[in-house]
Enzyme design. Structure first.
Site, PDB file in Angstrom:
ATOM      1  N   ASP A 332       0.640  -1.281  -0.131  1.00  0.00           N
ATOM      2  CA  ASP A 332       0.017   0.069   0.588  1.00  0.00           C
ATOM      3  C   ASP A 332       1.435   1.649  -0.064  1.00  0.00           C
ATOM      4  O   ASP A 332       2.093   1.447   0.158  1.00  0.00           O
ATOM      5  CB  ASP A 332      -1.202   0.081   1.219  1.00  0.00           C
ATOM      6  CG  ASP A 332      -0.197   0.273   2.302  1.00  0.00           C
ATOM      7  OD1 ASP A 332       0.944   0.238   2.844  1.00  0.00           O
ATOM      8  OD2 ASP A 332      -0.591   0.043   3.538  1.00  0.00           O
ATOM      9  N   ASP A 334       1.044   4.702   1.961  1.00  0.00           N
ATOM     10  CA  ASP A 334       1.007   5.105   3.381  1.00  0.00           C
ATOM     11  C   ASP A 334       1.153   6.957   3.173  1.00  0.00           C
ATOM     12  O   ASP A 334       2.604   7.085   3.765  1.00  0.00           O
ATOM     13  CB  ASP A 334       1.732   4.063   4.710  1.00  0.00           C
ATOM     14  CG  ASP A 334       1.532   3.029   4.747  1.00  0.00           C
ATOM     15  OD1 ASP A 334       0.773   2.411   5.254  1.00  0.00           O
ATOM     16  OD2 ASP A 334       2.521   2.157   4.270  1.00  0.00           O
ATOM     17  N   ASP A 444      -3.531   4.048   3.355  1.00  0.00           N
ATOM     18  CA  ASP A 444      -3.658   4.798   4.328  1.00  0.00           C
ATOM     19  C   ASP A 444      -2.833   6.331   4.355  1.00  0.00           C
ATOM     20  O   ASP A 444      -1.636   6.267   4.215  1.00  0.00           O
ATOM     21  CB  ASP A 444      -2.167   3.962   5.762  1.00  0.00           C
ATOM     22  CG  ASP A 444      -3.385   2.421   5.597  1.00  0.00           C
ATOM     23  OD1 ASP A 444      -4.856   2.072   4.916  1.00  0.00           O
ATOM     24  OD2 ASP A 444      -2.782   1.450   5.859  1.00  0.00           O
TER      25      ASP A 444
END
Ligand code: CTP
Ligand code: MN
Ligand code: MN
Length: 520
Positions: A332, A334, A444
């Site tokens: 992902d 962040d 995120d």
């Protein structure tokens, strides 16, 4: 239990023991060179290659002994160090006086076969006999946060096996076992050279009995039978596949497996109602299991930056997680967002999310509110202070033609994530024969007040093990409690302030470790 691979070796050896002491190979053809008695070491060579080479030599008139004895003059091995063969020889001879045995590399054997006679031994044929005291014995401090762990790993075969076993333990909700394997793995990651002998590991921290057994298996047989059989097990494959769905943890995956659900097709065919996160996870399964590249992370940075400039000028964002540690790919992206004026960040997340939504950048999002408050008498328990930021777990819709991304559109066919063959991804099917122009990426977002920013930055840069070790160090060694919000000194009963990561390391009595060396 004897690991599978070793059991196999043992049984072959038992089979051969019927002929022990006899010289089955040597009698097959007349011996042309009586002064040379060869013994081929099975270790690392394997039984079948050894049998093949033995017959080849016998055919050429060499005397090959199947069982080691005092008659042997030439020990030939493959892929073993002098020290390893030396200690094997000691075990054969009870460590008694050295016999005049040549410890040779495979090169002497092959050249002799080619020449049709035993060739003269030169130094290049001889295994280097290193003095035990010259073998490098590694030494590292016990806590991962005391060590510098870059992305350069000299022991990937060992760490891959240990990571896999850690992953299996985590997927089985056996946290303690998982951490033990992760710690062992982290110790090997920070060594500056490949491990070649068990003796080098003497005195290293965090290497438990089980991890040592795995390492020994690899050093002796080239692979860990336990890791290999785990990797191939139906249970591991199903757990990986199901927890690969965003929003599905190991408990849910385990329940589904017990109901006979082993694939995404079976999951969608089942009557299970999925929550919003899981539905998004299924819809974007292929994309989300495809590693995110640094170029894609940068492209998303541009979008988040634009959102910030629009909704709160002066707000800043920092790339955190694996990309801050210098990784080239991640699962992902962040970001940590803050504003130089304390309090200005309040209510920022919903506005960022609204803007992103209005521009069509979000496929999914779930925002949680900030609920952190410093307690007068310090944190009740360290864990209660974790995870209290305003956070947004999201899935971005990233244009594949975006700035800097054009060259990455073909990536879907190669790389790590492509083995998830049976994924259900109706959304990602080419529509009307057109190739999908976007891809889903997990992002995120975390918002922190400026007063907590250094703690948040340190806490969200990772790696997960590095963070865990920092907190363990703080508690065990300093009687302090560290979270992504604050550092509390239990002895002085006070919160310790910091305006940079460096200051936090100083409070903790640790040397500063830059992000690129936190890859434990
Ligand atoms: N983190 C956290 N609380 C969570 C999830 C993550 O504090 N509930 C922290 C982790 O400790 C880690 C950081 O957030 O330091 C990033 O987590 P994650 O994105 O899962 O890992 P990465 O190191 O970025 O790995 P990857 O590149 O695979 O994303
Ligand atoms: Mn990450
Ligand atoms: Mn993350």
């Amino acid at each position: 239990m004897v690991p599978l691979k070793r059991r196999k070796l043992l049984s072959t050896q038992t089979g051969n023991n019927g002929n022990s002491g006899t010289d089955v190979i040597g009698v097959k053809a007349p011996v042309k060179f009586p002064d040379v008695v060869i013994f081929l070491l099975e270790r690392k060579m394997g039984a079948s290659r050894r049998a093949f080479l033995s017959q080849l030599a016998a055919k050429n008139g060499f005397h090959v002994q199947e069982t080691f004895s005092g008659m042997v003059t030439h020990v030939v091995s493959e892929g073993n160090s002098g020290a390893e063969v030396g200690s094997w020889l000691d075990s054969q001879t009870d460590g008694s006086a050295h016999r005049p045995v040549h410890l040779l590399d495979m090169s002497w054997f092959t050249q002799s076969m080619k020449a049709g006679r035993p060739i003269d031994i030169t130094d290049t044929h001889r295994l280097q006999q290193v003095d035990e005291s010259e073998v490098e014995v590694f030494s590292v401090p016990s806590f991962a946060c005391q060590r510098r762990t870059t992305l350069e790993n000299h022991n990937t075969v060992l760490t891959d096996a240990l990571s896999l076993l850690a992953e299996m333990a985590e997927l089985s909700a056996e946290e303690g076992r998982g951490v033990a394997f992760r710690r062992a793995c982290a110790v090997l990651k920070c060594l500056n050279e490949p491990v070649t002998a068990m003796s080098q590991l003497r005195g290293l921290p965090c290497l438990g009995e089980h991890s040592l057994r795995v390492i020994q298996d690899i050093l002796e047989n080239g692979a860990s039978s336990e890791a290999e059989s785990t990797k191939c097990s139906e249970r591991f494959k199903a757990l990986k596949l199901l927890t690969g769905v965003f929003g599905v943890g190991c408990k849910t995956a385990d329940r589904w497996i017990r109901e006979g659900i082993l694939s995404l097709q079976q999951l969608t065919d089942s009557a299970h109602s999925l929550n919003r996160a899981q539905q998004a996870g299924v819809d974007h399964y292929d994309d989300l299991n495809q590693p995110v590249t640094k170029a894609e992370a940068d492209s998303i940075s541009v979008i988040v930056e634009k959102a910030l400039v629009t909704v709160l000028p002066g707000a800043t964002m920092t790339l955190i997680g694996g990309f801050r540690r210098g990784k080239q790919t991640g699962h992902d992206v962040d970001f940590l967002i803050t504003h130089p004026e304390e309090g200005a960040e309040v209510g920022l997340m919903p506005r960022v999310v609204s803007w992103l939504q209005s521009k069509g950048f979000l496929l999914y999002q779930k925002t949680t509110r900030n609920s952190y408050l410093e307690a007068k008498d310090g944190p009740a328990r360290p864990a209660s202070n974790m995870d209290r930021f305003e956070r947004c777990f999201s899935i971005f819709k990233l244009d594949k033609q975006g700035p800097g991304l054009q060259s990455h559109t073909q990536r879907a066919t190669d790389g790590e994530g492509s083995h998830f063959g049976d994924a259900v991804d109706s959304v990602c099917e080419p529509e009307n024969g057109q190739i999908k122009q976007w891809r889903a990426v997990r992002v995120d977002l975390v918002v922190s007040p400026i007063s907590q920013f250094p703690f948040a930055l340190l806490g969200w840069t990772g790696s997960k093990l590095f963070e865990r070790e920092l907190r363990r160090w703080a508690g065990h060694e300093k009687s302090m409690s560290l979270s992504s919000h604050a550092l509390y000194d239990s002895t002085q009963r006070t919160y310790l302030r910091a305006t940079s990561e460096e200051e936090i390391f100083t409070h903790l009595g640790l040397e500063f470790i830059p992000p690129s060396e936190r890859n434990a």
